[in-house]
Design an enzyme around this catalytic site. Structure first.
Site, mmCIF file in Angstrom:
data_model
loop_
_atom_site.group_PDB
_atom_site.id
_atom_site.type_symbol
_atom_site.label_atom_id
_atom_site.label_comp_id
_atom_site.label_asym_id
_atom_site.label_seq_id
_atom_site.Cartn_x
_atom_site.Cartn_y
_atom_site.Cartn_z
ATOM 1 C CB THR A 2 -4.258 1.053 7.787
ATOM 2 O OG1 THR A 2 -4.225 2.326 8.544
ATOM 3 C CG2 THR A 2 -5.983 0.851 7.137
ATOM 4 C CG ASP A 3 -3.211 2.550 12.990
ATOM 5 O OD1 ASP A 3 -3.650 3.118 11.820
ATOM 6 O OD2 ASP A 3 -2.573 3.119 13.877
ATOM 7 C CD GLU A 4 -6.247 6.208 9.000
ATOM 8 O OE1 GLU A 4 -7.161 6.352 8.318
ATOM 9 O OE2 GLU A 4 -5.109 6.796 8.819
ATOM 10 C CE1 TYR A 41 -5.865 4.073 3.013
ATOM 11 C CE2 TYR A 41 -6.160 4.529 5.165
ATOM 12 C CZ TYR A 41 -5.642 3.901 4.254
ATOM 13 O OH TYR A 41 -4.259 3.168 4.396
ATOM 14 C CE LYS A 90 -5.612 -0.607 3.362
ATOM 15 N NZ LYS A 90 -4.610 -1.251 2.046
HETATM 16 P P1 NAD Z 1 1.339 4.989 -1.475
HETATM 17 O O1 NAD Z 1 0.112 5.823 -1.863
HETATM 18 O O2 NAD Z 1 2.755 5.736 -1.459
HETATM 19 O O3 NAD Z 1 1.617 3.886 -2.726
HETATM 20 C C1 NAD Z 1 0.576 3.349 -3.412
HETATM 21 C C2 NAD Z 1 0.994 2.447 -4.566
HETATM 22 O O4 NAD Z 1 0.096 1.932 -5.123
HETATM 23 C C3 NAD Z 1 1.694 3.600 -5.732
HETATM 24 O O5 NAD Z 1 2.852 3.270 -6.091
HETATM 25 C C4 NAD Z 1 0.507 3.634 -6.713
HETATM 26 O O6 NAD Z 1 0.968 3.971 -8.061
HETATM 27 C C5 NAD Z 1 0.010 2.197 -6.632
HETATM 28 N N1 NAD Z 1 -1.152 2.166 -7.031
HETATM 29 C C6 NAD Z 1 -2.389 2.948 -6.881
HETATM 30 N N2 NAD Z 1 -3.478 2.227 -7.404
HETATM 31 C C7 NAD Z 1 -2.977 1.408 -8.151
HETATM 32 C C8 NAD Z 1 -3.763 0.403 -9.208
HETATM 33 N N3 NAD Z 1 -5.034 0.406 -9.243
HETATM 34 N N4 NAD Z 1 -2.923 -0.438 -9.512
HETATM 35 C C9 NAD Z 1 -1.799 -0.698 -9.474
HETATM 36 N N5 NAD Z 1 -1.133 0.033 -8.644
HETATM 37 C C10 NAD Z 1 -1.655 1.103 -8.083
HETATM 38 O O7 NAD Z 1 0.951 4.051 -0.022
HETATM 39 P P2 NAD Z 1 1.870 3.600 0.961
HETATM 40 O O8 NAD Z 1 1.670 4.868 2.072
HETATM 41 O O9 NAD Z 1 2.791 3.196 0.605
HETATM 42 O O10 NAD Z 1 0.835 2.219 1.498
HETATM 43 C C11 NAD Z 1 0.925 1.322 1.057
HETATM 44 C C12 NAD Z 1 -0.075 0.314 1.709
HETATM 45 O O11 NAD Z 1 0.299 0.391 3.102
HETATM 46 C C13 NAD Z 1 -1.370 0.630 1.420
HETATM 47 O O12 NAD Z 1 -2.186 -0.611 1.228
HETATM 48 C C14 NAD Z 1 -1.882 1.594 2.720
HETATM 49 O O13 NAD Z 1 -3.282 1.453 2.934
HETATM 50 C C15 NAD Z 1 -1.073 0.597 3.650
HETATM 51 N N6 NAD Z 1 -0.549 1.314 5.193
HETATM 52 C C16 NAD Z 1 -0.053 2.558 4.647
HETATM 53 C C17 NAD Z 1 0.492 3.488 6.130
HETATM 54 C C18 NAD Z 1 1.231 4.473 5.877
HETATM 55 O O14 NAD Z 1 1.359 5.309 6.999
HETATM 56 N N7 NAD Z 1 1.371 5.145 4.704
HETATM 57 C C19 NAD Z 1 0.175 2.661 7.099
HETATM 58 C C20 NAD Z 1 -0.253 1.382 7.392
HETATM 59 C C21 NAD Z 1 -0.628 1.013 6.252
HETATM 60 O O1 DAU Z 2 -2.475 5.001 10.523
HETATM 61 C C1 DAU Z 2 -2.078 4.614 9.339
HETATM 62 C C2 DAU Z 2 -2.566 5.307 8.221
HETATM 63 O O2 DAU Z 2 -1.616 6.654 8.283
HETATM 64 C C3 DAU Z 2 -2.420 4.973 6.984
HETATM 65 O O3 DAU Z 2 -3.362 3.825 6.564
HETATM 66 C C4 DAU Z 2 -2.471 6.006 5.782
HETATM 67 O O4 DAU Z 2 -2.296 5.615 4.569
HETATM 68 C C5 DAU Z 2 -1.716 7.140 6.202
HETATM 69 O O5 DAU Z 2 -2.095 8.256 5.293
HETATM 70 C C6 DAU Z 2 -1.897 7.557 7.660
HETATM 71 O O6 DAU Z 2 -3.254 8.367 7.908
HETATM 72 P P1 DAU Z 2 -3.304 9.706 8.574
HETATM 73 O O7 DAU Z 2 -4.699 10.162 8.273
HETATM 74 O O8 DAU Z 2 -3.119 9.508 10.020
HETATM 75 O O9 DAU Z 2 -1.867 10.462 8.130
HETATM 76 P P2 DAU Z 2 -1.852 11.927 7.429
HETATM 77 O O10 DAU Z 2 -0.328 12.425 7.413
HETATM 78 O O11 DAU Z 2 -2.825 12.532 6.546
HETATM 79 O O12 DAU Z 2 -2.377 13.095 8.844
HETATM 80 C C7 DAU Z 2 -1.665 12.532 10.181
HETATM 81 C C8 DAU Z 2 -2.163 13.565 11.089
HETATM 82 O O13 DAU Z 2 -1.866 14.881 10.794
HETATM 83 C C9 DAU Z 2 -3.767 13.601 11.191
HETATM 84 O O14 DAU Z 2 -4.309 13.559 12.357
HETATM 85 C C10 DAU Z 2 -4.385 14.695 10.313
HETATM 86 C C11 DAU Z 2 -2.905 15.626 10.655
HETATM 87 N N1 DAU Z 2 -2.790 16.545 9.386
HETATM 88 C C12 DAU Z 2 -2.592 16.016 8.209
HETATM 89 C C13 DAU Z 2 -2.165 16.686 6.950
HETATM 90 C C14 DAU Z 2 -2.142 16.384 5.861
HETATM 91 C C15 DAU Z 2 -2.691 18.160 9.611
HETATM 92 O O15 DAU Z 2 -2.904 18.678 10.656
HETATM 93 N N2 DAU Z 2 -2.522 18.807 8.530
HETATM 94 C C16 DAU Z 2 -2.218 18.362 7.273
HETATM 95 O O16 DAU Z 2 -2.128 19.197 6.585
#
Ligand code: NAD
Ligand code: DAU
Length: 352
Positions: free
Chosen positions: A133-135, A158, A162
């Site tokens: 992730t970019d975080e 988190y 990562k």
């Molecule tokens: P998600 O939470 O939707 O899915 C995670 C999946 O991992 C689920 O299916 C869960 O059952 C599985 N999992 C969790 N713990 C496990 C374990 N111990 N063993 C096996 N499986 C397990 O997540 P996502 O949003 O699809 O993110 C996927 C990946 O991409 C993550 O590594 C996340 O850090 C990364 N990522 C997410 C975002 C985003 O915006 N969502 C952005 C950049 C990177």
């Molecule tokens: O940047 C990549 C990341 O983006 C991924 O690595 C993470 O897995 C993914 O969850 C996401 O992280 P964020 O914290 O940016 O996403 P989230 O949707 O939780 O929040 C987006 C923005 O909105 C953040 O500034 C917090 C704000 N927010 C979020 C929630 C859930 C609110 O204001 N209210 C809310 O209820």
């Protein structure tokens, strides 16, 4: 595609399900195993269409269990791994950081060990691809972009977990010669995202006329990318990326939270046949997220220049498609928001 046997972890989750669908359909001569624990975030409904594909198998299991992984790797002899399984929600990491260490750090090291132990030093033609992730880069001021050279500076449990997992992946490359690649992506949105993250949570709340909890002043900025564009980027990196390298993936699409929420409310008013401005009335400013990163923005020049990838879906179009998906998939949404979700919502939001 030169790989024959690929392990995809987290394939029942949001991004994993889109990656799996793309790969299973595009590469019929490659065999895919989806390893997923089916936590609250994993849902086999996300990949129901793949169930009967001859080049696909689902294995339920836990990446925290090294013994289980050893057997799984010996059974299938994976020559490629695409690792997405993780605990992925920042707010949950603030409540329970250890769960993030266990899955994101120890789980990743377990996978690296299983891969290393299977192939000993015969890594020719093998690849371990870690999705990150970019975080990990921390928070930007008003200007600037994260590049692949930006120093790591995570602020939430988190992003710290990562960052640690990324460091372990690089250390296995440098120490044991493991062929690895990492990509760091910005905020994804699209169908099948669990409604704890901003966009699906707010779509669900607008639909039910519930308050929209905006953290702090809403002036936080994120760079949004449609999930299928991310899956396409993962395909490019897996097949064309250079071993040992990192690729940043982003949409060149920055929005402050409040601007995004206004757009979402207006689109929802249109789609639900409500008066313009009605959904905006649900906006409620609540207590900020601790350690809240101000701004993320990705410089995706490297992946564009070296691998030819760029996003295909513009934000308004992607957001509109996403809303349509949630409105059309009421059963999916009501299944994941019943039971444990209600408890989560109360715990997370009652104190704000
Ligand atoms: P998600 O939470 O939707 O899915 C995670 C999946 O991992 C689920 O299916 C869960 O059952 C599985 N999992 C969790 N713990 C496990 C374990 N111990 N063993 C096996 N499986 C397990 O997540 P996502 O949003 O699809 O993110 C996927 C990946 O991409 C993550 O590594 C996340 O850090 C990364 N990522 C997410 C975002 C985003 O915006 N969502 C952005 C950049 C990177
Ligand atoms: O940047 C990549 C990341 O983006 C991924 O690595 C993470 O897995 C993914 O969850 C996401 O992280 P964020 O914290 O940016 O996403 P989230 O949707 O939780 O929040 C987006 C923005 O909105 C953040 O500034 C917090 C704000 N927010 C979020 C929630 C859930 C609110 O204001 N209210 C809310 O209820």
């Amino acid at each position: 595609m030169t790989h024959k046997n690929i392990l995809i972890t987290g394939g029942a989750g949001f991004i994993g399900s889109h990656v799996l669908r793309l790969f299973v359909n595009k590469y019929p001569n490659t065999h895919f195993v989806n390893l997923d624990l089916l936590t609250y975030a994993g849902n086999l409904e996300n990949i129901k269409d793949l169930e009967n594909k001859p080049n696909y198998i689902f294995e339920k299991g836990d990446i925290r269990d090294a013994g289980f992984l050893k057997k799984l790797f010996e059974k299938y002899r994976f020559d490629g791994v695409i690792h997405l399984a993780a605990e992925s929600h920042v707010d949950r990491s603030i409540e329970n950081p250890l769960a993030f260490v266990q899955t994101n750090v120890i789980g990743t090291v377990n996978l690296l060990n299983a891969f290393k132990d299977l192939w000993k030093e015969d890594f020719n033609g093998k690849l371990f691809y870690h999705i990150s992730t970019d975080e990990v880069y921390g928070s930007l001021g008003k200007t600037g972009l994260f590049t692949e050279e930006t120093p790591y500076d995570p602020h939430s449990p988190y992003s710290a977990s990562k960052a640690a997992s990324d460091h372990f992946v690089r250390s296995y490359h440098d120490t044991y010669g493991l062929p690895t690649v990492i990509s760091n992506c910005s905020n994804n949105y699209g169908p099948n995202q669990f409604p704890e993250k901003l966009i699906p949570l707010f779509i669900n709340n607008i639909k039910h006329n519930k308050p929209l909890p905006v953290y702090g002043d809403g002036q936080y900025t994120r760079d949004w990318l449609y999930v299928i564009d991310h899956a396409r980027a993962i395909d490019e990196v897996f097949n064309k990326g250079k071993t040992g390298e990192t690729y940043n993936i982003g949409g060149f699409n920055e929005y402050t939270n409040i601007d995004l929420i206004h757009l979402l409310c207006d689109l929802m008013d249109e789609k639900l046949g409500r008066l313009k401005g009605q959904s905006r009335k649900l906006i409620t400013f609540v207590k900020d997220r601790p350690g809240h990163d101000k701004r993320y923005a990705i410089d995706a020049t490297k992946i564009n220049k070296e691998l030819g990838w760029q996003p295909a879906v513009n934000f308004e179009e992607g957001l509109s498609k996403t809303i349509d998906w949630y409105l059309a998939n009421d059963k999916w949404l009501s299944n994941v928001t019943s039971g444990a979700y209600q408890k989560y919502y109360e715990q997370m939001y009652h104190k704000r």
